[in-house]
Motif scaffolding. Structure first.
Motif, PDB file in Angstrom:
ATOM      1  N   UNK A 167       0.834  -1.195   0.000  1.00 13.54           N
ATOM      2  CA  UNK A 167       0.000   0.000   0.000  1.00 13.54           C
ATOM      3  C   UNK A 167       0.871   1.247   0.000  1.00 13.54           C
ATOM      4  N   UNK A 168       0.363   2.290  -0.653  1.00 13.29           N
ATOM      5  CA  UNK A 168       1.006   3.598  -0.669  1.00 13.29           C
ATOM      6  C   UNK A 168      -0.011   4.595  -0.142  1.00 13.29           C
ATOM      7  N   UNK A 169       0.418   5.466   0.748  1.00 13.57           N
ATOM      8  CA  UNK A 169      -0.484   6.485   1.287  1.00 13.57           C
ATOM      9  C   UNK A 169      -0.823   7.491   0.186  1.00 13.57           C
ATOM     10  N   UNK A 170      -2.083   7.866   0.080  1.00  9.02           N
ATOM     11  CA  UNK A 170      -2.566   8.753  -0.973  1.00  9.02           C
ATOM     12  C   UNK A 170      -1.851  10.102  -0.946  1.00  9.02           C
ATOM     13  N   UNK A 171      -1.437  10.579   0.219  1.00 10.30           N
ATOM     14  CA  UNK A 171      -0.734  11.864   0.315  1.00 10.30           C
ATOM     15  C   UNK A 171       0.535  11.850  -0.529  1.00 10.30           C
ATOM     16  N   UNK A 172       1.210  10.712  -0.604  1.00  7.60           N
ATOM     17  CA  UNK A 172       2.431  10.600  -1.417  1.00  7.60           C
ATOM     18  C   UNK A 172       2.064  10.648  -2.892  1.00  7.60           C
ATOM     19  N   UNK A 173       0.998   9.995  -3.296  1.00  9.42           N
ATOM     20  CA  UNK A 173       0.543  10.044  -4.692  1.00  9.42           C
ATOM     21  C   UNK A 173       0.244  11.491  -5.068  1.00  9.42           C
ATOM     22  N   UNK A 174      -0.437  12.231  -4.188  1.00  8.84           N
ATOM     23  CA  UNK A 174      -0.743  13.649  -4.439  1.00  8.84           C
ATOM     24  C   UNK A 174       0.540  14.466  -4.558  1.00  8.84           C
ATOM     25  N   UNK A 175       1.526  14.221  -3.691  1.00 13.30           N
ATOM     26  CA  UNK A 175       2.798  14.947  -3.757  1.00 13.30           C
ATOM     27  C   UNK A 175       3.528  14.700  -5.065  1.00 13.30           C
ATOM     28  N   UNK A 176       3.487  13.463  -5.552  1.00 15.78           N
ATOM     29  CA  UNK A 176       4.163  13.125  -6.809  1.00 15.78           C
ATOM     30  C   UNK A 176       3.479  13.745  -8.014  1.00 15.78           C
ATOM     31  N   UNK A 177       2.157  13.959  -7.916  1.00 13.28           N
ATOM     32  CA  UNK A 177       1.411  14.572  -9.024  1.00 13.28           C
ATOM     33  C   UNK A 177       1.713  16.046  -9.174  1.00 13.28           C
ATOM     34  N   UNK A 178       2.160  16.695  -8.127  1.00 16.46           N
ATOM     35  CA  UNK A 178       2.420  18.150  -8.161  1.00 16.46           C
ATOM     36  C   UNK A 178       3.726  18.478  -8.774  1.00 16.46           C
TER      37      UNK A 178
END
Length: 178
Positions: A167-178
């Motif tokens: 699992x990956x925390x969604x906050x990290x996915x959001x950070x990578x998208x920015x």
């Protein structure tokens, strides 16, 4: 006909109730919620992914806050954490079916902070995949507070199967998208 022991549905129901109470309980000090994206594999029984919400609650009373004295401030914290997660997604390898099937996941367990910068928490979970009828224990390892690995053995209608979830925390996915 495959016979599933009567204790499996009761264990699944108890796990679901504990996870739901933790997630949907009233906000309290020491409680947090984490949105996760998770990939799952259980033997040849489950191959899929899901989106879930994990709730965590510190066990014990909150630690006292330091006074306003001279010198650096140190705040102690509780090391033991109760965790519960509910999730939903798709099973691309549903047993006995050539179709993509929904998957519903839940876990409940206890975590302990490690004090390490790399492996931040370890714990033991009770895990269940509802539609796939898989339930059992898993070891939880969290890395740098951004993702986790769950390794276990789950009982399925076809017997015990090895289990692996990343699992990956969604906050990290959001950070990578920015």
């Amino acid at each position: 006909m495959i016979h599933v022991p009567a204790r499996v549905p009761r264990a699944r129901g108890l796990t679901f109730a504990l996870a739901a109470c933790l997630l949907f309980g009233l906000s309290a000090p020491g409680q947090s919620q984490i949105l996760k994206v998770q990939g799952d594999w259980v033997g040849a029984h489950v191959v899929g992914g899901l989106l879930g919400v994990e709730g965590r609650h510190l066990l014990g009373s909150p630690p006292p806050l330091p006074g306003s004295g001279p010198g650096p401030m140190e705040v102690s914290t509780k090391n033991w954490i109760l965790t519960g997660m509910l999730g939903a997604g798709v099973n691309l390898n549903a047993a006995g079916s050539a179709h993509v099937r929904p998957i519903f996941y839940l876990h409940v367990g206890v975590l302990r902070r490690t004090g390490s910068d790399t492996l931040t928490r370890v714990g033991v979970l009770g895990v269940s995949y509802i539609e796939a009828r898989a339930v059992g224990p898993a070891l939880f390892l969290e890395f740098q507070g951004v993702g986790d690995l769950k390794v276990g053995a789950l009982h399925t209608p076809g017997g015990w199967k090895p289990s692996l979830s990343l699992a990956v925390h969604w906050a990290i996915v959001e950070d990578l998208r920015r």
